[in-house]
Design a protein around this motif. Structure first.
Motif, mmCIF file in Angstrom:
data_model
loop_
_atom_site.group_PDB
_atom_site.id
_atom_site.type_symbol
_atom_site.label_atom_id
_atom_site.label_comp_id
_atom_site.label_asym_id
_atom_site.label_seq_id
_atom_site.Cartn_x
_atom_site.Cartn_y
_atom_site.Cartn_z
ATOM 1 N N ALA A 130 34.732 42.230 46.063
ATOM 2 C CA ALA A 130 35.466 43.084 46.994
ATOM 3 C C ALA A 130 34.713 43.129 48.317
ATOM 4 O O ALA A 130 33.491 43.015 48.354
ATOM 5 C CB ALA A 130 35.632 44.487 46.422
ATOM 6 N N TRP A 131 35.450 43.328 49.408
ATOM 7 C CA TRP A 131 34.855 43.364 50.739
ATOM 8 C C TRP A 131 35.799 44.074 51.693
ATOM 9 O O TRP A 131 36.905 44.466 51.344
ATOM 10 C CB TRP A 131 34.569 41.940 51.239
ATOM 11 C CG TRP A 131 35.802 41.066 51.318
ATOM 12 C CD1 TRP A 131 36.617 40.883 52.402
ATOM 13 C CD2 TRP A 131 36.359 40.276 50.256
ATOM 14 N NE1 TRP A 131 37.644 40.026 52.079
ATOM 15 C CE2 TRP A 131 37.504 39.638 50.774
ATOM 16 C CE3 TRP A 131 35.999 40.044 48.935
ATOM 17 C CZ2 TRP A 131 38.291 38.785 50.009
ATOM 18 C CZ3 TRP A 131 36.798 39.199 48.171
ATOM 19 C CH2 TRP A 131 37.914 38.573 48.702
ATOM 20 N N GLY A 132 35.351 44.236 52.923
ATOM 21 C CA GLY A 132 36.170 44.869 53.950
ATOM 22 C C GLY A 132 35.657 44.498 55.319
ATOM 23 O O GLY A 132 35.040 43.450 55.505
ATOM 24 N N ALA B 131 33.718 51.606 49.205
ATOM 25 C CA ALA B 131 33.425 52.839 48.465
ATOM 26 C C ALA B 131 33.751 52.739 46.994
ATOM 27 O O ALA B 131 33.049 53.328 46.159
ATOM 28 C CB ALA B 131 34.198 54.011 49.082
ATOM 29 N N LEU B 132 34.798 51.985 46.633
ATOM 30 C CA LEU B 132 35.305 52.050 45.269
ATOM 31 C C LEU B 132 36.129 50.812 44.958
ATOM 32 O O LEU B 132 36.862 50.314 45.821
ATOM 33 C CB LEU B 132 36.188 53.305 45.112
ATOM 34 C CG LEU B 132 36.899 53.548 43.781
ATOM 35 C CD1 LEU B 132 35.887 53.871 42.685
ATOM 36 C CD2 LEU B 132 37.912 54.684 43.928
ATOM 37 N N VAL B 133 36.004 50.323 43.737
ATOM 38 C CA VAL B 133 36.931 49.331 43.191
ATOM 39 C C VAL B 133 37.480 49.906 41.898
ATOM 40 O O VAL B 133 36.727 50.452 41.078
ATOM 41 C CB VAL B 133 36.252 47.970 42.935
ATOM 42 C CG1 VAL B 133 37.205 47.026 42.207
ATOM 43 C CG2 VAL B 133 35.784 47.336 44.243
ATOM 44 N N GLU B 134 38.787 49.791 41.720
ATOM 45 C CA GLU B 134 39.444 50.277 40.515
ATOM 46 C C GLU B 134 40.199 49.143 39.841
ATOM 47 O O GLU B 134 40.631 48.188 40.498
ATOM 48 C CB GLU B 134 40.424 51.402 40.858
ATOM 49 C CG GLU B 134 39.765 52.615 41.493
ATOM 50 C CD GLU B 134 40.792 53.564 42.053
ATOM 51 O OE1 GLU B 134 41.042 54.610 41.410
ATOM 52 O OE2 GLU B 134 41.349 53.249 43.121
ATOM 53 N N VAL B 135 40.356 49.260 38.531
ATOM 54 C CA VAL B 135 41.055 48.257 37.726
ATOM 55 C C VAL B 135 42.121 48.961 36.894
ATOM 56 O O VAL B 135 41.877 50.040 36.341
ATOM 57 C CB VAL B 135 40.074 47.498 36.807
ATOM 58 C CG1 VAL B 135 40.819 46.524 35.903
ATOM 59 C CG2 VAL B 135 39.029 46.759 37.636
ATOM 60 N N ASP B 136 43.280 48.346 36.823
ATOM 61 C CA ASP B 136 44.361 48.849 35.977
ATOM 62 C C ASP B 136 44.723 47.758 34.976
ATOM 63 O O ASP B 136 45.095 46.653 35.367
ATOM 64 C CB ASP B 136 45.574 49.211 36.829
ATOM 65 C CG ASP B 136 46.758 49.692 35.999
ATOM 66 O OD1 ASP B 136 46.543 50.109 34.833
ATOM 67 O OD2 ASP B 136 47.893 49.640 36.507
ATOM 68 N N LEU C 197 30.444 48.778 40.344
ATOM 69 C CA LEU C 197 30.003 47.980 41.479
ATOM 70 C C LEU C 197 28.604 47.460 41.201
ATOM 71 O O LEU C 197 27.713 48.207 40.782
ATOM 72 C CB LEU C 197 30.000 48.813 42.753
ATOM 73 C CG LEU C 197 31.382 49.184 43.304
ATOM 74 C CD1 LEU C 197 31.242 50.139 44.480
ATOM 75 C CD2 LEU C 197 32.155 47.949 43.712
ATOM 76 N N LEU C 198 28.410 46.166 41.439
ATOM 77 C CA LEU C 198 27.137 45.518 41.145
ATOM 78 C C LEU C 198 26.329 45.338 42.421
ATOM 79 O O LEU C 198 26.872 45.228 43.519
ATOM 80 C CB LEU C 198 27.386 44.158 40.478
ATOM 81 C CG LEU C 198 28.293 44.201 39.231
ATOM 82 C CD1 LEU C 198 28.543 42.803 38.718
ATOM 83 C CD2 LEU C 198 27.653 45.058 38.143
ATOM 84 N N ARG D 49 42.009 47.065 42.887
ATOM 85 C CA ARG D 49 42.168 47.492 44.272
ATOM 86 C C ARG D 49 40.855 48.077 44.769
ATOM 87 O O ARG D 49 40.070 48.635 44.003
ATOM 88 C CB ARG D 49 43.288 48.521 44.417
ATOM 89 C CG ARG D 49 43.000 49.882 43.820
ATOM 90 C CD ARG D 49 44.180 50.838 43.987
ATOM 91 N NE ARG D 49 43.891 52.152 43.424
ATOM 92 C CZ ARG D 49 44.798 53.115 43.245
ATOM 93 N NH1 ARG D 49 46.072 52.885 43.577
ATOM 94 N NH2 ARG D 49 44.441 54.279 42.738
ATOM 95 N N ALA D 50 40.621 47.925 46.076
ATOM 96 C CA ALA D 50 39.403 48.412 46.709
ATOM 97 C C ALA D 50 39.740 49.507 47.707
ATOM 98 O O ALA D 50 40.834 49.539 48.282
ATOM 99 C CB ALA D 50 38.679 47.264 47.411
#
Length: 367
Positions: free
Chosen positions: A270-272, A278-283, A293-294, A322-323
């Motif tokens: 993930a990046w921006g 701040a956050l990554v989520e998985v569904d 986050l590593l 999603r990030a």
């Protein structure tokens, strides 16, 4: 310099060469140079260090012509940064959009070494009337405008930066990538590294730095690489700059077969742009859950993330990620309509199948 081997990269165009990283093979936080994606608008100009000079001109007190040796004599800096082609993910647009059909591998993270642009500008002395800094590549050619616009004739690839960005600690004139001199495909002998911005700003084969007293309106600034800004008034074309917050799944790949009841590591990056992730989520079908986050965490580099998931039963599943960044921007669920064929940062689902497993006489086997 000889072109290195690029085994495993996906050829998107042979001339000029455009190569895509196989994102499903993601393993190294720093993508090896021979696996890093290549985006070129024109062929490499065939520069040689002994003949090459970087000109610094325009609204400056002391115009300069700097050799690579002179640049290396200035204070050196290095930092990791993720570069993403503004067209990464274009293949997912519906209906299809014009341009190279990148999937999800027009992106990579590397450590870049060189001199900060602001130190070069300080040596030249920026005049008070300066507002932008144009970075000009040595590559030139005729643009195929397609349906969007007519060709302006042979031009160099060039983009500008606002003066405040050019004077920040996030813009590097890089001569090395992952500790090695740049290769011709990655901009030898010098390229721009613009932390947090899409790759079209990372000018390769850098030939000139031009400080100007008015906004640049060149082809690549005003007639390509733009988005629409729709406010209360008339829609406006705005040049692309910052990358959008985004997470991608590397594993499992779309169509993969997993084992029901066995843990699987859902993994990606993930990046921006200028704002910290701040956050990554998985569904996995049961609502959004935070991913882990590593390390490492850096200002402009990407973050790896993982989520261990056990398919509860045989069947088909849709995985999504999603990030979000520290400013509250969240990766959107739907395709965007304001960016032509660029900025494809919406959530791309991965479809997988889980199958039942039963022990065999010597080993497990999948039914």
């Amino acid at each position: 310099m000889r072109r290195p081997e690029t085994t495993g990269l996906i050829v998107r165009q042979k001339s000029p060469l455009n190569l895509e990283f196989q994102f499903s093979s993601l393993a190294d936080w720093q993508i090896p140079v021979d696996q890093f994606y290549v985006r070129s608008h024109f062929p490499p100009p065939g520069l040689h260090e002994e003949d090459w000079r970087l000109s610094v001109e325009g609204a400056v007190e002391r115009p300069l012509a700097l050799s690579l040796e002179a640049l290396k004599a200035l204070p050196q800096a290095r930092f990791p940064a993720v570069m993403e082609c503004a067209g990464n993910g274009r293949v997912f647009y519906e209906p299809a959009r014009e341009g190279l059909q990148w999937q999800n591998g027009g992106v990579g993270n590397a450590e870049w070494s060189g001199v900060l642009l602001r130190d070069v500008l300080a040596a030249a002395g920026v005049k008070p009337e300066a507002v932008e800094v144009i970075l000009v590549g040595a590559d030139r050619g005729v643009v195929d405008g397609g349906k969007k616009t007519a060709s302006p004739g042979p031009i160099a690839f060039a983009r500008s930066l606002p003066l405040d960005k050019a004077l920040s600690d996030g813009v590097l004139l890089a001569h090395a990538m992952n500790g090695e001199p740049l290769t011709p495909d990655h901009g030898y002998p010098l390229r721009a590294v613009v932390g947090g911005w899409f790759g079209m700003a990372w000018i390769k084969w850098l030939a000139a730095v031009r400080v100007v007293p008015r906004p640049f309106r060149g082809y690549w600034q005003a007639r390509d690489y733009f988005r629409w800004e729709r406010g209360l008034g008339e829609p406006m074309l705005v040049p692309l700059d910052e990358m959008e917050v985004k997470a991608q799944i590397a594993q499992p790949v779309n169509g993969a077969t997993l084992r029901a009841g066995e843990p699987f590591r859902v993994f990606g990056a993930a990046w921006g742009g200028e704002t910290a992730l701040a956050l990554v989520e998985v569904d996995t079908g049961e609502g959004w859950r935070p991913a882990r986050l590593l390390e490492p965490e850096t200002r402009y580099g990407w973050r790896f993330w993982e989520h261990v998931w056990t398919p509860p039963r045989p069947g088909r599943y849709t995985l999504r990620c999603r990030a979000s960044d520290a400013a509250g921007h969240v990766q959107p669920a739907e395709q965007r309509s304001d960016a032509e064929s660029y900025c494809a940062n919406w959530i791309i689902p991965v479809e997988v199948k889980a199958v039942a497993v039963r022990p065999g006489p010597a080993d497990d086997f999948v039914i």
